[in-house]
Design a protein around this motif. Sequence first.
Motif, PDB file in Angstrom:
ATOM      1  N   ARG A   1      32.250  11.333  21.623  1.00 21.78           N
ATOM      2  CA  ARG A   1      30.993  11.451  20.888  1.00 21.78           C
ATOM      3  C   ARG A   1      30.027  12.396  21.589  1.00 21.78           C
ATOM      4  NH1 ARG A   1      29.508   7.468  17.257  1.00 21.78           N
ATOM      5  NH2 ARG A   1      27.388   7.763  17.973  1.00 21.78           N
TER       6      ARG A   1
ATOM      7  N   LEU B   1      28.839  15.569  19.515  1.00 26.59           N
ATOM      8  CA  LEU B   1      27.460  15.602  19.027  1.00 26.59           C
ATOM      9  C   LEU B   1      26.708  16.848  19.491  1.00 26.59           C
ATOM     10  CD1 LEU B   1      26.458  11.847  19.343  1.00 26.59           C
ATOM     11  CD2 LEU B   1      26.682  13.170  17.249  1.00 26.59           C
TER      12      LEU B   1
ATOM     13  N   ALA C   1      30.371  12.042  13.296  1.00 26.69           N
ATOM     14  CA  ALA C   1      31.146  11.750  14.499  1.00 26.69           C
ATOM     15  C   ALA C   1      31.918  10.447  14.326  1.00 26.69           C
ATOM     16  CB  ALA C   1      30.227  11.675  15.711  1.00 26.69           C
ATOM     17  N   ASN C   2      31.269   9.443  13.768  1.00 33.41           N
ATOM     18  CA  ASN C   2      31.944   8.171  13.518  1.00 33.41           C
ATOM     19  C   ASN C   2      33.143   8.342  12.614  1.00 33.41           C
ATOM     20  OD1 ASN C   2      30.402   6.554  15.098  1.00 33.41           O
ATOM     21  ND2 ASN C   2      28.998   5.934  13.458  1.00 33.41           N
TER      22      ASN C   2
ATOM     23  N   TRP D   1      35.979  10.023  14.373  1.00 37.09           N
ATOM     24  CA  TRP D   1      36.631   9.137  15.337  1.00 37.09           C
ATOM     25  C   TRP D   1      37.547   8.144  14.636  1.00 37.09           C
ATOM     26  CZ3 TRP D   1      37.872   8.945  20.191  1.00 37.09           C
ATOM     27  CH2 TRP D   1      38.215   7.728  20.787  1.00 37.09           C
TER      28      TRP D   1
ATOM     29  N   GLU E   1      35.873   7.009  23.759  1.00 36.78           N
ATOM     30  CA  GLU E   1      34.987   7.308  22.637  1.00 36.78           C
ATOM     31  C   GLU E   1      33.641   7.846  23.097  1.00 36.78           C
ATOM     32  OE1 GLU E   1      34.349   4.057  19.935  1.00 36.78           O
ATOM     33  OE2 GLU E   1      33.076   5.257  18.621  1.00 36.78           O
TER      34      GLU E   1
ATOM     35  N   ASN F   1      25.587  11.520  14.153  1.00 36.40           N
ATOM     36  CA  ASN F   1      26.189  10.221  14.325  1.00 36.40           C
ATOM     37  C   ASN F   1      27.245   9.873  13.283  1.00 36.40           C
ATOM     38  OD1 ASN F   1      25.867   8.197  16.247  1.00 36.40           O
ATOM     39  ND2 ASN F   1      23.656   8.350  15.983  1.00 36.40           N
TER      40      ASN F   1
END
Length: 710
Positions: A429, A433, A443-444, A447, A425, A440
């Motif tokens: 990220r 990014l 991206a979260n 994921w 991860e 943020n």
Amino acid sequence: MAARRFVLQRRSGHRPEVDFKADLNEQQHAAVTCGDGPKLIIAGAGTGKTRTLTYRVGWLLSQGVAAENILLVTFTNKAAREMVERVRTLTRVDNARLWGGTFHSVGARFLRRHGSALGYTESFSILDASDQRDLLRLCVTDVGVNVTGRRFPTPKVLGSLISLHTNTRVALEDLVVERYPQFVDWEEAILAIAQRYVTRKREANAMDYDDLLTLWLKLLQDDGELRARYGQRLRHILVDEYQDTNIVQGEIVEALAEGNGGNLMAVGDDCQSIYAFRGAHYDNILRFPERNPGTEIFKLEVNYRSTPEILALTNASIACNADQYQKELSAERDTGMLPALIPCNYPDQEAGFVVERILQLRDEGTPLREIAILYRAHSHRLTVETSLLRADIPYEVRGGLRFFEQAHVKDVTAHLRVVLNPRDEVAFRRALLLQQGIGNVTANRLWESLVAATEPEQFLQALETTDLAEKLPSRARAGWQSFVATARSVVECLNAPEAAVQSVMEGGYEALARVQFTNFESRLEDLEQLAIFAAQYDTLAAFLEELVLLGEMYGQDVKAGGGEEDERPVVLSTVHQSKGLEWDAVFFVHLVEGALPSQRALAERGGEEEERRIFYVGTTRARNELYLSYPIVRPGSGMAGALLQQPSRFLQEIPTRLMEPWEIFDAPTSQERSPASRQRPQAGAGAGASAGDDWDPNVDPVWDDDSYFD
DNA sequence: CTTCATTACCTTTTT
DNA sequence: GGTAATGAAG
């Protein structure tokens, strides 16, 4: 068709012809040719430790031991390579199958093979310090501490705390109390974060540096069959720099030796133990005989490196430490000059002296590469560096940010990492990014909605089939597509690291770098170097592992122009990085109280002794000439704030007859005659020092009787 | 939500 | 001169 018979000679069985008796002194010979069982070799500085180890390997080979039955663990990769190379030239035996490297690299190799028992795949990622910080930042969020208002430890502090905890086995709670009492209120949160961090690493199929040791040990301890198998295979275990091993490393070699009948040879010098800050456990070497019953101890006490004058000084210095193996180093070399003690008024004068003397040495025939400037901390080098630059003396700085750890290199490799290990991860990220319009939160989400994958192709499929693209906010779409495209091209390059690096560059990183960095030219050059470096490797996996574990290429190596075209430069290095090296002339600078010994080290238990060993390691690097200098005034900002500094206690405690004081005078230059152009740091009124052209009686040490320091 | 600007705080040493 | 936390603008 009749085939022609061609017989390959079995080279590994070839008996090398080495004259062990003639090449080694008595002590060395005894250590080299000793039999089985635990052995401890106490090898003083400059006594031919590397030689002894090399010959020991040669001896084992000559006794018919196969190269693959020998494990040689060294402290740095450089030492490992050097050792293997020297064995090769010594024995002319193909020793490619010798297991050699640092604890971390050998551990990584072991865990690639056996990590599955712990739930890791073969392609686990290795997290360096900054990856560790990134992951810890996520853990802080997970645990949900409210960090506003009161001070909370930064990810960096958390990382060093956790690392120290694993390497020393001191409970986190105690470490917090001992080292960071300001954070005792946060103890609970810190413990929770540490736990979360362990989980996160597993989920990410990633190990940090410490895991490479602790998980290795765990496998050895948990699996007796495995332990026995490796004991069978590694009949002879040789460990270099044993004084710098920590508890975990000590237990690893002991676990391995348990399986091979206690055939463990530890080599080291307790006087050169300078890594307590990262958990080095002095007791490992001091109590080795206790822990390994039947240990035979050898001492190497003939110093071949330094002149008797230098040796007298270093012996006198280290004698001030109480807890050590008794040994008396004797000099073998002819007499030389006394070590020089050079008090200077202010840092510029110290730097001026170093530069001037280096130029003289060069004129007298000492090549620049045989000269080193050593210091306790990186920051101490600044004035010297400026002066070298001005004098047009080529130099090379060891240390600083490692090549791999620089942001632009990490950006590129993050793309490679996430493809190779799609559960990483941190890498995911980092790479994502970089894209415009993705922060943020996006991206979260990406994921979380991504189908878990462990293989590159599977990952690519997840990226492409996912219907995320339509759900994304419009500003993020282009970025996402670019990320997926780059991942796709990297997947094509699993066996072509150079092409993989290039495809990341062409996939948009080059364009981004040009916009992001003011010094993009040098960064792009670095990345070209990275691609060239990558070309040596067959697979992405091999390339990435070498980069993170063997990353001895440094990015900040500064090379000033001037001098002869291919003249190898003067070396600037911390004492820590100078370990195992030697030079004709060594300038040890900035020897003031607070710097060496460092203020912070003195607060710790055994701090002064450890600092004295640092002084010892630094001074024992010198073959012929040793210059010990210190500036008395530390210039503050502007007119105020200048401080008087004391010379290091390690200078003061040495009998004065062992050093020769040098007096420094400034020759006024034409520039300095005009008062307007004076650039000297002005001492504060209260400091009792002034910075005039003349020798200031307040600063000038007095050279009478027996003390230079009154 | 992302991005950018501003601020404080460092800096001991490293695989 | 570098990193990390914070806040405000778009």
